[in-house]
Design a protein around this motif. Structure first.
Motif, PDB file in Angstrom:
ATOM      1  N   SER A   1     -10.672  11.630 -13.399  1.00 11.88           N
ATOM      2  CA  SER A   1      -9.931  12.443 -14.363  1.00 11.88           C
ATOM      3  C   SER A   1      -8.625  11.748 -14.708  1.00 11.88           C
ATOM      4  CB  SER A   1      -9.621  13.828 -13.778  1.00 11.88           C
ATOM      5  OG  SER A   1     -10.784  14.602 -13.677  1.00 11.88           O
ATOM      6  N   LEU A   2      -8.337  11.682 -16.000  1.00  8.79           N
ATOM      7  CA  LEU A   2      -7.109  11.070 -16.506  1.00  8.79           C
ATOM      8  C   LEU A   2      -6.196  12.179 -17.007  1.00  8.79           C
ATOM      9  CD1 LEU A   2      -8.783   8.253 -18.656  1.00  8.79           C
ATOM     10  CD2 LEU A   2      -8.270   8.243 -16.195  1.00  8.79           C
ATOM     11  N   TYR A   3      -4.952  12.197 -16.536  1.00  6.03           N
ATOM     12  CA  TYR A   3      -4.007  13.252 -16.889  1.00  6.03           C
ATOM     13  C   TYR A   3      -2.750  12.686 -17.514  1.00  6.03           C
ATOM     14  CZ  TYR A   3      -6.383  16.966 -14.329  1.00  6.03           C
ATOM     15  OH  TYR A   3      -7.297  17.901 -13.918  1.00  6.03           O
ATOM     16  N   GLY A   4      -2.219  13.426 -18.472  1.00  2.16           N
ATOM     17  CA  GLY A   4      -0.866  13.203 -18.945  1.00  2.16           C
ATOM     18  C   GLY A   4       0.085  13.929 -18.013  1.00  2.16           C
TER      19      GLY A   4
ATOM     20  N   ARG B   1      -9.244  19.014  -6.096  1.00  2.00           N
ATOM     21  CA  ARG B   1      -8.547  18.256  -5.034  1.00  2.00           C
ATOM     22  C   ARG B   1      -9.271  16.954  -4.714  1.00  2.00           C
ATOM     23  NH1 ARG B   1      -7.739  23.060  -2.207  1.00  2.00           N
ATOM     24  NH2 ARG B   1      -9.628  22.634  -1.040  1.00  2.00           N
ATOM     25  N   ASP B   2     -10.606  17.019  -4.642  1.00  2.00           N
ATOM     26  CA  ASP B   2     -11.398  15.861  -4.238  1.00  2.00           C
ATOM     27  C   ASP B   2     -11.557  14.819  -5.346  1.00  2.00           C
ATOM     28  OD1 ASP B   2     -11.705  17.126  -1.812  1.00  2.00           O
ATOM     29  OD2 ASP B   2     -13.777  17.753  -2.179  1.00  2.00           O
ATOM     30  N   MET B   3     -11.395  15.225  -6.595  1.00  2.00           N
ATOM     31  CA  MET B   3     -11.623  14.336  -7.732  1.00  2.00           C
ATOM     32  C   MET B   3     -10.583  13.214  -7.775  1.00  2.00           C
ATOM     33  SD  MET B   3     -12.935  13.318 -10.615  1.00  2.00           S
ATOM     34  CE  MET B   3     -14.184  14.564 -10.664  1.00  2.00           C
ATOM     35  N   PRO B   4     -10.997  11.958  -7.855  1.00  2.00           N
ATOM     36  CA  PRO B   4     -10.030  10.882  -8.093  1.00  2.00           C
ATOM     37  C   PRO B   4      -9.372  11.092  -9.465  1.00  2.00           C
ATOM     38  CG  PRO B   4     -12.124   9.990  -7.334  1.00  2.00           C
ATOM     39  CD  PRO B   4     -12.350  11.437  -7.634  1.00  2.00           C
ATOM     40  N   LYS B   5      -8.067  10.910  -9.499  1.00  2.00           N
ATOM     41  CA  LYS B   5      -7.304  11.175 -10.716  1.00  2.00           C
ATOM     42  C   LYS B   5      -6.327  10.029 -10.974  1.00  2.00           C
ATOM     43  CE  LYS B   5      -6.326  15.144  -8.629  1.00  2.00           C
ATOM     44  NZ  LYS B   5      -7.422  15.230  -7.693  1.00  2.00           N
ATOM     45  N   ALA B   6      -6.008   9.834 -12.255  1.00  2.00           N
ATOM     46  CA  ALA B   6      -4.949   8.910 -12.660  1.00  2.00           C
ATOM     47  C   ALA B   6      -4.008   9.693 -13.555  1.00  2.00           C
ATOM     48  CB  ALA B   6      -5.519   7.710 -13.405  1.00  2.00           C
ATOM     49  N   VAL B   7      -2.725   9.599 -13.275  1.00  2.00           N
ATOM     50  CA  VAL B   7      -1.709  10.263 -14.086  1.00  2.00           C
ATOM     51  C   VAL B   7      -0.936   9.189 -14.834  1.00  2.00           C
ATOM     52  CG1 VAL B   7       0.381  11.667 -14.055  1.00  2.00           C
ATOM     53  CG2 VAL B   7      -1.503  12.226 -12.536  1.00  2.00           C
ATOM     54  N   PHE B   8      -0.819   9.365 -16.136  1.00  2.00           N
ATOM     55  CA  PHE B   8      -0.119   8.428 -16.998  1.00  2.00           C
ATOM     56  C   PHE B   8       1.270   8.985 -17.297  1.00  2.00           C
ATOM     57  CE2 PHE B   8      -4.509   7.541 -17.359  1.00  2.00           C
ATOM     58  CZ  PHE B   8      -4.627   6.206 -17.692  1.00  2.00           C
ATOM     59  N   SER B   9       2.292   8.292 -16.804  1.00  2.00           N
ATOM     60  CA  SER B   9       3.658   8.759 -17.000  1.00  2.00           C
ATOM     61  C   SER B   9       4.642   7.631 -16.737  1.00  2.00           C
ATOM     62  CB  SER B   9       3.969   9.925 -16.053  1.00  2.00           C
ATOM     63  OG  SER B   9       5.319  10.308 -16.173  1.00  2.00           O
ATOM     64  N   SER B  10       5.729   7.646 -17.489  1.00  2.00           N
ATOM     65  CA  SER B  10       6.815   6.700 -17.228  1.00  2.00           C
ATOM     66  C   SER B  10       7.999   7.406 -16.572  1.00  2.00           C
ATOM     67  CB  SER B  10       7.255   6.035 -18.536  1.00  2.00           C
ATOM     68  OG  SER B  10       7.690   7.018 -19.448  1.00  2.00           O
ATOM     69  N   THR B  11       7.860   8.710 -16.323  1.00  2.00           N
ATOM     70  CA  THR B  11       8.986   9.470 -15.755  1.00  2.00           C
ATOM     71  C   THR B  11       8.723  10.022 -14.360  1.00  2.00           C
ATOM     72  OG1 THR B  11       8.259  11.508 -16.846  1.00  2.00           O
ATOM     73  CG2 THR B  11       9.833  10.124 -18.050  1.00  2.00           C
ATOM     74  N   ILE B  12       7.463  10.139 -13.948  1.00  2.00           N
ATOM     75  CA  ILE B  12       7.149  10.626 -12.601  1.00  2.00           C
ATOM     76  C   ILE B  12       7.274   9.459 -11.633  1.00  2.00           C
ATOM     77  CG2 ILE B  12       5.332  11.523 -11.104  1.00  2.00           C
ATOM     78  CD1 ILE B  12       4.212  13.043 -13.453  1.00  2.00           C
ATOM     79  N   GLY B  13       7.849   9.708 -10.459  1.00  2.00           N
ATOM     80  CA  GLY B  13       8.016   8.661  -9.466  1.00  2.00           C
ATOM     81  C   GLY B  13       6.838   8.506  -8.529  1.00  2.00           C
TER      82      GLY B  13
ATOM     83  N   VAL C   1       2.833  10.574  -7.148  1.00  2.00           N
ATOM     84  CA  VAL C   1       1.819  11.617  -7.306  1.00  2.00           C
ATOM     85  C   VAL C   1       1.064  11.754  -5.994  1.00  2.00           C
ATOM     86  CG1 VAL C   1       1.561  11.341  -9.812  1.00  2.00           C
ATOM     87  CG2 VAL C   1       0.188   9.942  -8.269  1.00  2.00           C
ATOM     88  N   ASP C   2       0.344  12.850  -5.860  1.00  2.00           N
ATOM     89  CA  ASP C   2      -0.456  13.065  -4.667  1.00  2.00           C
ATOM     90  C   ASP C   2      -1.777  13.705  -5.071  1.00  2.00           C
ATOM     91  OD1 ASP C   2       0.537  15.550  -5.343  1.00  2.00           O
ATOM     92  OD2 ASP C   2       1.735  15.787  -3.555  1.00  2.00           O
ATOM     93  N   TRP C   3      -2.509  14.248  -4.112  1.00  2.00           N
ATOM     94  CA  TRP C   3      -3.783  14.919  -4.341  1.00  2.00           C
ATOM     95  C   TRP C   3      -4.816  13.951  -4.914  1.00  2.00           C
ATOM     96  CZ3 TRP C   3      -3.361  18.756  -1.386  1.00  2.00           C
ATOM     97  CH2 TRP C   3      -2.178  19.481  -1.316  1.00  2.00           C
ATOM     98  N   ASN C   4      -5.057  12.842  -4.196  1.00  2.00           N
ATOM     99  CA  ASN C   4      -6.113  11.903  -4.562  1.00  2.00           C
ATOM    100  C   ASN C   4      -5.868  11.311  -5.957  1.00  2.00           C
ATOM    101  OD1 ASN C   4      -8.437  10.463  -4.016  1.00  2.00           O
ATOM    102  ND2 ASN C   4      -9.820  12.084  -4.667  1.00  2.00           N
ATOM    103  N   THR C   5      -4.625  10.905  -6.200  1.00  2.00           N
ATOM    104  CA  THR C   5      -4.193  10.489  -7.533  1.00  2.00           C
ATOM    105  C   THR C   5      -3.423   9.179  -7.473  1.00  2.00           C
ATOM    106  OG1 THR C   5      -3.987  12.823  -8.111  1.00  2.00           O
ATOM    107  CG2 THR C   5      -2.868  11.275  -9.546  1.00  2.00           C
ATOM    108  N   ARG C   6      -3.583   8.382  -8.518  1.00  2.00           N
ATOM    109  CA  ARG C   6      -2.755   7.186  -8.657  1.00  2.00           C
ATOM    110  C   ARG C   6      -1.928   7.315  -9.935  1.00  2.00           C
ATOM    111  NH1 ARG C   6      -4.439   2.913 -12.071  1.00  2.00           N
ATOM    112  NH2 ARG C   6      -6.468   3.302 -13.013  1.00  2.00           N
TER     113      ARG C   6
END
Length: 175
Positions: free
Chosen positions: A46-49, A81-93, A95-100
């Motif tokens: 999952s890809l998140y803004g 929770r279990d889903m691998p996730k990527a968060v796209f942001s230039s302002t967040i330092g 992330v957690d919960w199986n996320t990069r």
């Protein structure tokens, strides 16, 4: 090549959030939770803004432990929770919960991910999805349309330079 799917709850007039990022109009039934949970189960990444990530990560990591959580909500929370996730942001330092965290060019990274091997990816968040939409990267749109008009807010679709012809695959009525 992987498939990229953009799906969200949307108002009849085409918004994912009312003015002020208000999503109070979206009160999913258990059947709608099961629908989105099944979509999530069929997804590999999952890809998140940033904005939607903050909303989702403030609730879903512990939603299954909330008083009155339905079995459908509990299952969705576990899968989220279990889903691998990527968060796209230039302002967040961080992330957690199986996320990069991805801080570089979102379109370039989505293009790279899409070109790789693997199962379907979903994209969530109107701004991030809008960038992918303008770049022609979205393969499928899933709209869970609620019978409500909010008159403004965050649109599901972004402004495009040219038409995109789509094929209707399925319709379903949910409570």
């Amino acid at each position: 090549m992987r498939k990229l799917i953009y799906g969200m709850n949307v108002t009849l007039d085409g918004y994912t959030a009312a003015p002020g990022d208000d999503i109070g109009w979206s009160v999913p039934s258990d059947e709608l939770f099961r629908f989105w949970s099944d979509q999530l189960q069929a997804t590999e990444l999952s890809l998140y803004g940033r904005k939607l990530w903050r909303t989702m990560s403030s609730y879903w990591p512990t939603a299954d432990r909330q008083p009155g959580a339905t079995p459908a909500e509990t299952e969705f929370a576990r899968r989220w929770r279990d889903m691998p996730k990527a968060v796209f942001s230039s302002t967040i330092g961080e992330v957690d919960w199986n996320t990069r965290l991805v801080t570089g060019d979102a379109v370039a990274e989505i293009t790279r991910l899409k070109a790789g091997d693997g199962g379907p990816m979903d994209i969530a968040g109107a701004t991030l999805a809008g960038a992918a939409m303008r770049a022609g990267l979205i393969d499928e749109y899933v709209l869970a349309t609620a019978p409500v008009l909010v008159g403004g807010g965050t649109p599901f679709f972004t402004a495009l330079d040219s038409w995109v012809n789509l094929n209707l695959v399925e319709t379903r009525t949910l409570p």
